[in-house]
Motif scaffolding. Structure first.
Motif, mmCIF file in Angstrom:
data_model
loop_
_atom_site.group_PDB
_atom_site.id
_atom_site.type_symbol
_atom_site.label_atom_id
_atom_site.label_comp_id
_atom_site.label_asym_id
_atom_site.label_seq_id
_atom_site.Cartn_x
_atom_site.Cartn_y
_atom_site.Cartn_z
ATOM 1 N N ILE A 215 0.985 -1.096 -0.052
ATOM 2 C CA ILE A 215 -0.114 0.067 0.279
ATOM 3 C C ILE A 215 1.192 1.198 -0.178
ATOM 4 O O ILE A 215 1.875 1.429 0.957
ATOM 5 C CB ILE A 215 -0.704 -0.024 1.237
ATOM 6 C CG1 ILE A 215 -1.676 -1.435 0.778
ATOM 7 C CG2 ILE A 215 -1.981 1.491 1.250
ATOM 8 C CD1 ILE A 215 -2.953 -1.482 2.429
ATOM 9 N N ASN A 217 1.894 5.262 1.054
ATOM 10 C CA ASN A 217 1.265 5.469 1.827
ATOM 11 C C ASN A 217 2.375 7.221 1.556
ATOM 12 O O ASN A 217 2.260 7.541 3.052
ATOM 13 C CB ASN A 217 1.203 4.956 3.019
ATOM 14 C CG ASN A 217 2.819 4.860 3.812
ATOM 15 O OD1 ASN A 217 3.906 5.016 2.943
ATOM 16 N ND2 ASN A 217 2.941 3.922 5.171
ATOM 17 N N GLY A 223 4.652 5.562 -3.120
ATOM 18 C CA GLY A 223 4.377 6.876 -2.139
ATOM 19 C C GLY A 223 4.992 8.288 -3.377
ATOM 20 O O GLY A 223 4.976 8.631 -4.041
ATOM 21 N N ARG A 234 -4.771 8.242 -4.631
ATOM 22 C CA ARG A 234 -4.191 6.947 -3.474
ATOM 23 C C ARG A 234 -5.181 5.390 -4.412
ATOM 24 O O ARG A 234 -4.469 4.636 -4.375
ATOM 25 C CB ARG A 234 -4.961 7.249 -2.374
ATOM 26 C CG ARG A 234 -4.266 8.249 -1.467
ATOM 27 C CD ARG A 234 -2.679 8.081 -1.294
ATOM 28 N NE ARG A 234 -2.596 6.975 -0.551
ATOM 29 C CZ ARG A 234 -2.527 7.082 1.039
ATOM 30 N NH1 ARG A 234 -3.161 8.340 1.751
ATOM 31 N NH2 ARG A 234 -2.143 5.964 2.096
ATOM 32 N N ARG A 238 -2.997 2.400 -5.515
ATOM 33 C CA ARG A 238 -2.944 0.875 -5.424
ATOM 34 C C ARG A 238 -3.044 0.377 -6.714
ATOM 35 O O ARG A 238 -2.704 -1.082 -6.551
ATOM 36 C CB ARG A 238 -4.017 1.272 -4.892
ATOM 37 C CG ARG A 238 -3.526 1.974 -2.472
ATOM 38 C CD ARG A 238 -4.747 1.575 -1.794
ATOM 39 N NE ARG A 238 -5.029 0.051 -1.289
ATOM 40 C CZ ARG A 238 -5.551 -0.729 -0.062
ATOM 41 N NH1 ARG A 238 -5.926 0.340 0.263
ATOM 42 N NH2 ARG A 238 -5.567 -1.813 0.149
ATOM 43 N N ASP A 274 -5.182 -3.941 5.187
ATOM 44 C CA ASP A 274 -4.540 -2.246 5.153
ATOM 45 C C ASP A 274 -4.006 -2.003 6.742
ATOM 46 O O ASP A 274 -3.239 -1.538 6.562
ATOM 47 C CB ASP A 274 -5.528 -1.534 4.706
ATOM 48 C CG ASP A 274 -6.241 -1.776 3.341
ATOM 49 O OD1 ASP A 274 -5.839 -2.649 2.758
ATOM 50 O OD2 ASP A 274 -7.261 -1.222 2.625
ATOM 51 N N ASN A 275 -4.553 -2.669 7.220
ATOM 52 C CA ASN A 275 -3.892 -2.356 8.979
ATOM 53 C C ASN A 275 -2.804 -3.245 9.518
ATOM 54 O O ASN A 275 -2.046 -3.276 10.482
ATOM 55 C CB ASN A 275 -4.623 -1.561 9.923
ATOM 56 C CG ASN A 275 -5.406 -3.248 10.347
ATOM 57 O OD1 ASN A 275 -5.474 -4.901 9.897
ATOM 58 N ND2 ASN A 275 -5.729 -3.434 11.514
ATOM 59 N N GLU A 280 5.489 0.562 3.578
ATOM 60 C CA GLU A 280 5.148 0.198 2.371
ATOM 61 C C GLU A 280 5.374 -0.878 1.680
ATOM 62 O O GLU A 280 4.854 -0.671 0.915
ATOM 63 C CB GLU A 280 5.625 1.556 1.094
ATOM 64 C CG GLU A 280 4.891 2.331 1.610
ATOM 65 C CD GLU A 280 5.407 4.083 0.784
ATOM 66 O OE1 GLU A 280 4.914 4.318 -0.056
ATOM 67 O OE2 GLU A 280 6.434 4.021 0.226
ATOM 68 N N LYS A 359 4.579 6.350 10.645
ATOM 69 C CA LYS A 359 4.141 4.326 10.872
ATOM 70 C C LYS A 359 5.296 4.260 12.120
ATOM 71 O O LYS A 359 5.787 3.365 12.304
ATOM 72 C CB LYS A 359 5.177 4.066 9.685
ATOM 73 C CG LYS A 359 6.292 4.651 9.174
ATOM 74 C CD LYS A 359 6.099 3.934 8.102
ATOM 75 C CE LYS A 359 7.402 4.276 6.958
ATOM 76 N NZ LYS A 359 7.896 5.582 6.228
#
Length: 479
Positions: A215, A217, A223, A234, A238, A274-275, A280, A359
């Motif tokens: 993902i 971020n 990103g 976003r 993805r 996702d969590n 990344e 993060k």
């Protein structure tokens, strides 16, 4: 937590019986030298007493120490081992030193694993060094595990080389250049040669794996390269990563078909939630555990267990944060509320100027700086941030229906846990509603310290009454 000196740390590092999770409070990622699939671990100045020269000499290769510890444990285990023997070679999905329980960490107990992995290795490195081939000849494994290609494709900011600048109307597929396809073809050819040599050396079965849909971020590997090309949406980001991962999986699967049943691919796509991403490119310890289940099932030739099974859910709810240690969580519980609120504010301000800090899983509280004006400012910011996320968590746990029913049930069931584990469960829930991981455990600690009743109905009643007495905040701080 008391600080220790370098000699004490070296003693701990030299004893493979001391688990890596006990070493994590004394180590941290090097924010400058760490790159993509090449994480570099350095001493943590918050918990370790050392001078720069001493650390540079004595701890020059903590990544190497991590692998040495694995090999020593293997030698001790293999003496009377009758189970599956495994040799593994790969990148940081197989060897993320100390700070995360990677795939191999999760498989180390059921199997005897000889480790050749080195975080940051390219497939060409693995093929050139021939360490894997020598290990297969000597160890005569039942299974060889391979993890590679991710660093070649996405490491060190390479992504920008293989994408086109964004223009209105471009689809995700439109952004991928022919150069990516050329690179992928060369990587697959190296894979083919490496697998061929591994089988000739005596390997009975080789297991490769695809990566999951990482993902973007805003970080340096996915990103930012996209943002520089004008790819800022976003979902579009993805979708592009999904295309790259899918192409890698399809190419890898097509290549191994030439080896018959001796070589298989573990499809890890769509596994990590996702969590459950640490950054990344790497899942959290819990996320890696789900990947390890898929790889294990493929290696043993059995059906894949549900990665959402009750065993995993229990582990997730009862453990602290993925890179946290119990003493650090306990330190949050003994800190006074004013200190925690001020630290929430301080971290929120840090995120404003250094977004990548969001993060970080650091649980260490700073030593009081003595600057009362700063403390007052941070306290004011912290109160606004806490109030915002306090209300969001209340909506999650005490609401009804909606898309969050599963997360709500997990959180309600976690209320019966002891305090340290409850902080981990609440932190996970906060992260799920977009609280930065840098802030989530502190918010969770304040909530737990204020009193949580095992019966969620009682907690929600008291909680609601407290929130009713507070004026709603209209602030939108970085946290």
């Amino acid at each position: 937590m008391d600080r220790i000196d370098l000699d004490e740390l070296n003693t701990m590092l030299s004893d493979p019986k001391i688990p890596e999770r006990a070493l994590r409070p004394y180590l941290m990622l090097d924010p400058i030298e760490s790159q993509g699939f090449r994480p570099q671990v350095v001493p943590n100045p918050a918990t370790l007493v050392y001078d720069e020269t001493e650390a540079a000499v004595a701890l020059a290769s903590l990544n190497g120490v991590s692998r040495w510890r694995r090999q020593l444990l293997y030698r001790q285990k293999i003496k009377h081992w009758t189970g599956l023997r495994v040799v593994e070679e790969g990148d940081s999905w197989f060897q993320y030193p100390f700070l995360i329980e990677d795939v191999v960490d999760h498989l180390f107990e059921p199997w005897a694993i000889y480790s050749c992995s080195s975080a940051g290795d390219l497939l060409s490195d693995m093929a050139r060094q021939d360490e894997l081939i020598a290990a297969v000849v000597v160890e005569r494994p039942d299974v060889v595990l391979l993890s590679g290609g991710g660093n070649d494709l996405l490491g060190d900011g390479r992504l920008a080389r293989y994408l086109k600048p964004h223009a209105a109307g471009m689809s995700a597929t439109d952004h991928v250049t022919d150069a990516f396809n050329d690179l992928l073809a060369s990587i697959i050819e190296i894979y083919r040669e490496l697998i061929g040599k591994t089988l000739l050396a005596g390997a009975r079965r080789v297991v490769c794996h695809s990566y999951d849909y990482a993902i973007p971020n805003g970080g340096p590997w996915l990103g930012r390269p996209m943002i520089k090309l004008g790819i800022v949406d976003r979902q579009l980001q993805r979708d592009i990563i999904r295309i790259l991962i899918d192409r890698f999986h399809v190419a890898l699967t097509a290549m191994i078909s030439g080896f018959g049943d001796s070589v298989v691919v573990a499809d890890c796509r769509g596994t990590v939630a996702d969590n459950e991403w640490f950054d990344e490119l790497h899942p959290t310890s819990f996320g890696f555990g789900k990947v390890a289940r898929i790889i294990r099932a493929k290696a043993e030739g059995v059906e894949v267990e549900s990665v959402e099974g009750s065993d995993l859910e229990a582990v997730q709810a009862s453990r602290p944060l993925p890179v946290a240690d119990a003493p650090a969580v306990e330190a949050l519980l003994v800190a006074d509320e004013a200190t925690l609120i001020a630290e929430i504010g301080r971290r929120s301000e840090i995120i404003q100027y250094a977004p990548d800090a969001a993060k970080s899983y650091s649980l260490e509280l700073p030593v009081n700086s003595g600057e009362e004006s700063f403390a007052t400012f941070f306290s004011e910011v912290g109160k606004k941030v806490f109030d915002r996320w306090h209300r969001e968590l209340y909506k999650l746990m005490c609401g009804d229906g909606g898309d969050a029913a599963e997360e709500r049930d997990k959180l309600r069931s976690a209320l019966k846990l002891e305090q340290a584990a409850l902080i981990g469960a609440i932190s996970t829930a906060l992260i799920a509603v977009a609280v930065p991981v840098f802030i989530a455990p502190l918010v969770a600690a304040v909530i737990v310290k204020s009193g949580i009743n095992p019966a969620w109905e009682v907690t929600c009643k008291v909680w609601g009454e407290k929130l009713d007495d507070l004026a709603p905040t209209d602030a939108s701080p970085a946290g």
